[in-house]
Scaffold this active site. Structure first.
Site, PDB file in Angstrom:
ATOM      1  N   ASP A  21       0.427  -1.099  -0.242  1.00 43.05           N
ATOM      2  CA  ASP A  21       0.460  -0.302   0.451  1.00 43.05           C
ATOM      3  C   ASP A  21       0.292   1.195  -0.320  1.00 43.05           C
ATOM      4  OD1 ASP A  21      -2.023   1.514   0.159  1.00 43.05           O
ATOM      5  OD2 ASP A  21      -2.549   1.088   2.145  1.00 43.05           O
ATOM      6  N   GLY A  22       0.396   2.453  -0.614  1.00 41.71           N
ATOM      7  CA  GLY A  22       0.939   3.729  -0.745  1.00 41.71           C
ATOM      8  C   GLY A  22       1.667   4.094  -1.812  1.00 41.71           C
ATOM      9  N   ASN A  69     -10.520  -3.862  -6.611  1.00 42.18           N
ATOM     10  CA  ASN A  69      -9.580  -3.110  -7.041  1.00 42.18           C
ATOM     11  C   ASN A  69     -10.560  -2.297  -8.465  1.00 42.18           C
ATOM     12  OD1 ASN A  69      -5.871  -3.852  -5.613  1.00 42.18           O
ATOM     13  ND2 ASN A  69      -7.943  -2.264  -5.011  1.00 42.18           N
ATOM     14  N   ARG A 189       1.524  -5.225   6.430  1.00 40.96           N
ATOM     15  CA  ARG A 189       0.768  -4.083   5.781  1.00 40.96           C
ATOM     16  C   ARG A 189       1.763  -1.818   5.706  1.00 40.96           C
ATOM     17  NH1 ARG A 189      -5.576  -2.415   4.047  1.00 40.96           N
ATOM     18  NH2 ARG A 189      -5.033  -0.669   3.223  1.00 40.96           N
TER      19      ARG A 189
END
Length: 241
Positions: A21-22, A69, A189
């Protein structure tokens, strides 16, 4: 004179799963388009795959594209699929040379025909490798995986192949798409978010959870090593004392 006692080696996870993530925030912080973050995310996949092998991780599972997604803008989904094609074409020779096996979980067959062919070709080509397993979760959702296992077992009961009383945790786990994988030991995560986002919910029942502030494009071997060190300091009781 007493002999010095060597400290016991810290526990190491067999199966590490990462929610990557990110990418978007990494790009936004640099005033770049989101695709730039996704490209750097692919570079992080390369680094971490090699680092996991060096750290003797048996299974590394990466959450690449969830079934949710598809709600993202069409052009972003298109770019993500293009990066997946590039990764498979560019990295396959190295995966073979480094003795890494590739596995994909999720409904990847719903992707475009050329991408499905690339995925299945890569799986076949690495299938005789004997080293660590790289699992890519594509078009994956844990709730859908659990529901599919329930349908499979219900069908087996209806066909008279098994009795309802034979359905236990072990049989249910074996019916999952990832049923032959070891349970997740360490779930990471990135980017500071603290949720599982429908990822390996059954397999992570007793996983150690680690939420790190590092954005995925900045994640590297040192970050993974620190996460494994944290895991080694945890006391895993599995419901006991």
């Amino acid at each position: 004179m007493a002999t010095a006692v060597e400290p016991a080696p810290a526990a190491r996870p067999r199966h590490v799963a990462i929610i990557m993530d990110g990418n978007g925030r990494w790009a936004k912080a640099r005033r770049l388009p989101r695709i730039a973050g996704h490209k750097q995310g692919v570079e992080a996949v390369r680094r971490v795959t090699r680092a996991a092998r060096d750290q003797q991780i048996e299974v590394l599972t990466l959450y690449a594209f969830s079934s949710e997604n598809w709600r993202r803008p069409e052009d972003e989904v298109h770019d993500l699929m293009g990066l997946l094609r590039h990764f498979l074409r560019a990295e396959l020779d190295d995966l073979v040379a480094e003795n890494v096996r590739l596995r994909v979980i999720g409904d990847y067959q719903a992707l475009s025909n050329d991408l499905v062919a690339l995925i299945e070709g890569a799986i076949v080509r690495t299938s005789t490798n004997t080293g660590p397993l790289l699992v890519i979760a594509l078009n994956y959702g844990a709730q859908a995986e659990i529901a599919a296992a329930a349908r499979h077992l219900a069908g087996a009961v209806q066909a008279g192949e098994i009795g309802v009383e034979h359905i236990d945790e072990q049989r249910f786990a074996a019916a999952l798409q990832s049923g032959d994988l070891p349970p997740v030991d360490l779930m990471i995560r990135t980017s500071g978010e603290q949720r599982l986002s429908n990822f390996l919910l059954w397999q992570a029942a007793y996983a150690e959870l680690l939420f790190v502030e590092t954005l995925w494009p900045d994640f590297d071997g040192d970050t993974l090593a620190r996460a494994i060190d944290v895991f080694g300091q945890r006391q895993r009781r599995f419901g006991g004392l």
